[in-house]
Motif scaffolding. Structure first.
Motif, mmCIF file in Angstrom:
data_model
loop_
_atom_site.group_PDB
_atom_site.id
_atom_site.type_symbol
_atom_site.label_atom_id
_atom_site.label_comp_id
_atom_site.label_asym_id
_atom_site.label_seq_id
_atom_site.Cartn_x
_atom_site.Cartn_y
_atom_site.Cartn_z
ATOM 1 N N LEU A 14 -13.058 12.912 10.300
ATOM 2 C CA LEU A 14 -11.741 12.375 9.716
ATOM 3 C C LEU A 14 -10.611 13.292 9.924
ATOM 4 O O LEU A 14 -10.810 14.523 9.463
ATOM 5 N N ARG A 15 -9.395 12.766 10.197
ATOM 6 C CA ARG A 15 -8.119 13.763 10.250
ATOM 7 C C ARG A 15 -7.341 13.527 8.978
ATOM 8 O O ARG A 15 -6.888 12.274 8.903
ATOM 9 N N VAL A 16 -6.902 14.698 8.398
ATOM 10 C CA VAL A 16 -6.019 14.284 7.163
ATOM 11 C C VAL A 16 -4.605 13.885 7.327
ATOM 12 O O VAL A 16 -4.053 14.869 8.095
ATOM 13 N N LEU A 17 -4.231 12.909 7.250
ATOM 14 C CA LEU A 17 -2.765 12.595 7.270
ATOM 15 C C LEU A 17 -1.683 12.883 6.428
ATOM 16 O O LEU A 17 -0.928 13.015 6.604
ATOM 17 N N HIS A 18 -2.344 12.918 5.382
ATOM 18 C CA HIS A 18 -1.229 13.505 4.078
ATOM 19 C C HIS A 18 -2.112 13.939 2.965
ATOM 20 O O HIS A 18 -3.426 13.536 2.890
ATOM 21 N N ARG A 19 -1.551 14.424 1.873
ATOM 22 C CA ARG A 19 -2.524 14.967 0.983
ATOM 23 C C ARG A 19 -2.048 14.191 -0.371
ATOM 24 O O ARG A 19 -0.653 14.186 -0.602
ATOM 25 N N LEU A 20 -2.997 14.789 -1.336
ATOM 26 C CA LEU A 20 -2.610 14.101 -2.811
ATOM 27 C C LEU A 20 -3.170 15.287 -3.569
ATOM 28 O O LEU A 20 -4.136 15.688 -3.354
ATOM 29 N N ASP A 21 -2.463 15.796 -4.843
ATOM 30 C CA ASP A 21 -3.058 16.925 -5.637
ATOM 31 C C ASP A 21 -4.391 16.447 -6.130
ATOM 32 O O ASP A 21 -4.765 15.168 -6.199
ATOM 33 N N ARG A 22 -5.217 17.370 -6.401
ATOM 34 C CA ARG A 22 -6.548 17.309 -6.947
ATOM 35 C C ARG A 22 -6.573 16.127 -8.071
ATOM 36 O O ARG A 22 -7.622 15.180 -8.232
ATOM 37 N N ALA A 23 -5.708 16.310 -9.024
ATOM 38 C CA ALA A 23 -5.911 15.543 -10.014
ATOM 39 C C ALA A 23 -5.164 14.054 -10.170
ATOM 40 O O ALA A 23 -5.144 13.220 -11.163
ATOM 41 N N THR A 24 -4.405 13.831 -8.847
ATOM 42 C CA THR A 24 -3.642 12.688 -8.585
ATOM 43 C C THR A 24 -4.620 11.482 -7.923
ATOM 44 O O THR A 24 -5.362 12.238 -7.108
ATOM 45 N N SER A 25 -4.583 10.318 -8.118
ATOM 46 C CA SER A 25 -5.102 9.247 -7.850
ATOM 47 C C SER A 25 -4.251 8.278 -6.819
ATOM 48 O O SER A 25 -3.007 8.557 -6.807
ATOM 49 N N GLY A 26 -5.033 7.579 -6.080
ATOM 50 C CA GLY A 26 -4.205 6.695 -5.234
ATOM 51 C C GLY A 26 -4.660 6.578 -3.733
ATOM 52 O O GLY A 26 -5.784 7.073 -3.391
ATOM 53 N N LEU A 67 0.521 4.563 -5.470
ATOM 54 C CA LEU A 67 0.479 2.875 -5.854
ATOM 55 C C LEU A 67 0.460 2.287 -4.236
ATOM 56 O O LEU A 67 -0.223 1.450 -3.937
ATOM 57 N N LYS A 68 1.554 2.740 -3.331
ATOM 58 C CA LYS A 68 1.679 2.107 -2.100
ATOM 59 C C LYS A 68 2.173 2.729 -0.983
ATOM 60 O O LYS A 68 3.151 3.831 -1.175
ATOM 61 N N TYR A 69 1.814 2.880 0.160
ATOM 62 C CA TYR A 69 2.414 3.553 1.293
ATOM 63 C C TYR A 69 2.890 2.364 2.373
ATOM 64 O O TYR A 69 1.848 1.674 2.618
ATOM 65 N N GLU A 70 3.810 2.368 2.923
ATOM 66 C CA GLU A 70 4.286 1.283 3.901
ATOM 67 C C GLU A 70 5.133 1.761 4.916
ATOM 68 O O GLU A 70 5.984 2.713 4.678
ATOM 69 N N THR A 71 5.221 0.895 5.960
ATOM 70 C CA THR A 71 6.320 1.332 6.941
ATOM 71 C C THR A 71 6.370 -0.235 7.419
ATOM 72 O O THR A 71 5.556 -1.149 6.953
ATOM 73 N N PRO A 72 7.193 -0.348 8.482
ATOM 74 C CA PRO A 72 7.444 -1.914 8.827
ATOM 75 C C PRO A 72 6.367 -2.439 9.765
ATOM 76 O O PRO A 72 6.129 -3.576 9.540
ATOM 77 N N LYS A 73 5.429 -1.401 10.099
ATOM 78 C CA LYS A 73 4.173 -1.993 10.694
ATOM 79 C C LYS A 73 2.991 -2.160 9.930
ATOM 80 O O LYS A 73 1.928 -2.935 10.121
ATOM 81 N N TRP A 74 2.899 -1.505 8.723
ATOM 82 C CA TRP A 74 1.594 -1.688 7.817
ATOM 83 C C TRP A 74 1.988 -1.316 6.406
ATOM 84 O O TRP A 74 3.125 -0.834 6.000
ATOM 85 N N CYS A 75 1.176 -1.657 5.613
ATOM 86 C CA CYS A 75 1.197 -1.444 4.021
ATOM 87 C C CYS A 75 -0.110 -1.502 3.628
ATOM 88 O O CYS A 75 -1.000 -2.261 3.668
ATOM 89 N N PHE A 76 -0.246 -0.291 2.717
ATOM 90 C CA PHE A 76 -1.340 -0.198 2.135
ATOM 91 C C PHE A 76 -1.365 -0.158 0.651
ATOM 92 O O PHE A 76 -0.326 0.972 0.271
ATOM 93 N N GLN A 77 -2.072 -0.301 -0.428
ATOM 94 C CA GLN A 77 -1.853 -0.625 -1.783
ATOM 95 C C GLN A 77 -2.911 -0.622 -2.619
ATOM 96 O O GLN A 77 -3.891 -1.239 -2.112
ATOM 97 N N THR A 78 -2.789 -0.189 -3.785
ATOM 98 C CA THR A 78 -3.982 -0.326 -4.599
ATOM 99 C C THR A 78 -3.451 -1.114 -6.024
ATOM 100 O O THR A 78 -2.337 -1.423 -6.194
#
Length: 324
Positions: free
Chosen positions: A84-96, A304-315
């Protein structure tokens, strides 16, 4: 110490010369920091992309003493997912929301759109105090305060940063706030909420009196930049976490010396001494671990959510963000 194996055979001759094709193994003893026992939920999966909901307390990838206790480590060990290739990061204590690419083409495509600012990034956080009504925009530049620790602050010569805050609800003492970030600076939401006078609840780094009487509101610290840097560095220096010697260490070492049990480990054809809970040359074994405070495991910050005109992913909203 007999911990080196070549082609499944323990090497006792230190003058052994490696040959082409030899398989070398070193059996080592390691400790990892504790993490919360929470699942990594899969949000979406295709041939090119894996999207998960990251729980708090887990770093994304191997760092420091974290290896198996990481998102990538857990996916590899528990789900047999590799490459798996990391596209972006979240801090250790951050969720989502957390995205991984499964191949180079997807990796390149998504990182290109991220750099071009096409991603809409929505977060939820819980902050101290009653946050103002309406949309509040913070566009203060952010730069490093303590480079070696990755701690940031608002500074005139920092990088451009912009966050848009909107209160969802408040109980009169704390507020849950929706945040859209138009840039992706390190600790951006944590620094900007601090600047606005509403630091994230329990934030060890940015919600502390070390930042001054108002905890860094409006970048007013009551001391010079150099004094602030030194004060923050001293507050979070590694020496503060030094542990006391473990009184059980010597007894455990005596037990280890008397235990000559031999087992067959997972590696086929390899026989080694029983792997003990204590190791005579491990510095972490000879100390008594300190109790880790709860706010070390979780920050009240959720992607909570990452989105572009082509896709959307959220919790879904995390439990702490739902109004009772």
């Amino acid at each position: 110490m007999g911990r080196i194996y070549v082609n499944g055979v323990q090497v006792t001759d230190v003058d052994y010369v490696l040959r082409n094709g030899d398989r070398v193994e070193h059996w080592a003893h390691r400790h990892e920091h504790p993490v919360r026992d929470l699942p990594i939920r899969i949000i979406s999966e295709t041939d090119d992309l894996l999207v998960v909901e990251k729980p708090p307390s887990l770093p994304v990838h191997t760092c420091g003493q974290y290896a198996i206790h990481t998102v990538l480590g857990q996916l590899r060990v528990n789900e047999n997912r590799t490459g798996l290739r990391v596209l972006h990061r979240l801090d250790r204590a951050t969720s989502g929301v957390l995205l991984f690419a499964k191949n180079y083409e997807t990796d390149l495509e998504f990182k290109t759109t991220l750099k071009q600012g096409e991603w809409s990034k929505e977060y939820i956080c819980k902050v101290d105090g009653v946050f103002p009504d309406g949309e509040i925009v913070c566009d203060q530049p952010i730069g490093p305060l303590v480079i070696t620790m990755g701690i940031q602050c608002v500074r005139k010569d920092g990088k451009e940063a912009k966050s848009r805050f909107r209160k969802l609800w408040s109980d009169g003492e704390q507020s849950v706030v929706q945040v859209h970030i138009e840039t992706g600076r390190t600790h951006q939401i944590r620094v900007h909420s601090q600047f606005l006078g509403h630091p994230i609840v329990g934030d060890q780094l940015y919600n502390s009196a070390v930042w001054g009487p108002t905890k860094g509101k409006n970048a007013e610290y009551g001391k010079s930049f150099e004094e602030l840097c030194e004060a923050v560095r001293n507050t979070h220096k590694s020496e503060n976490w030094h542990e006391k010697p473990n009184p059980e260490f010597e007894r455990k070492m005596e037990e280890l010396a008397d235990d000559s049990t031999v087992i067959q480990p997972e590696t086929p054809g390899l026989t080694t001494e029983k792997r003990p809970e204590f190791d005579e040359i491990c510095q972490k074994c000879n100390v008594e671990s300190k109790k880790v405070p709860d706010n070390h495991y979780q920050l009240f910050l959720h992607c909570l959510k990452y989105e572009t005109p082509k896709w959307c992913f959220q919790t879904e909203l995390p439990e702490w963000a739902v109004q009772k």
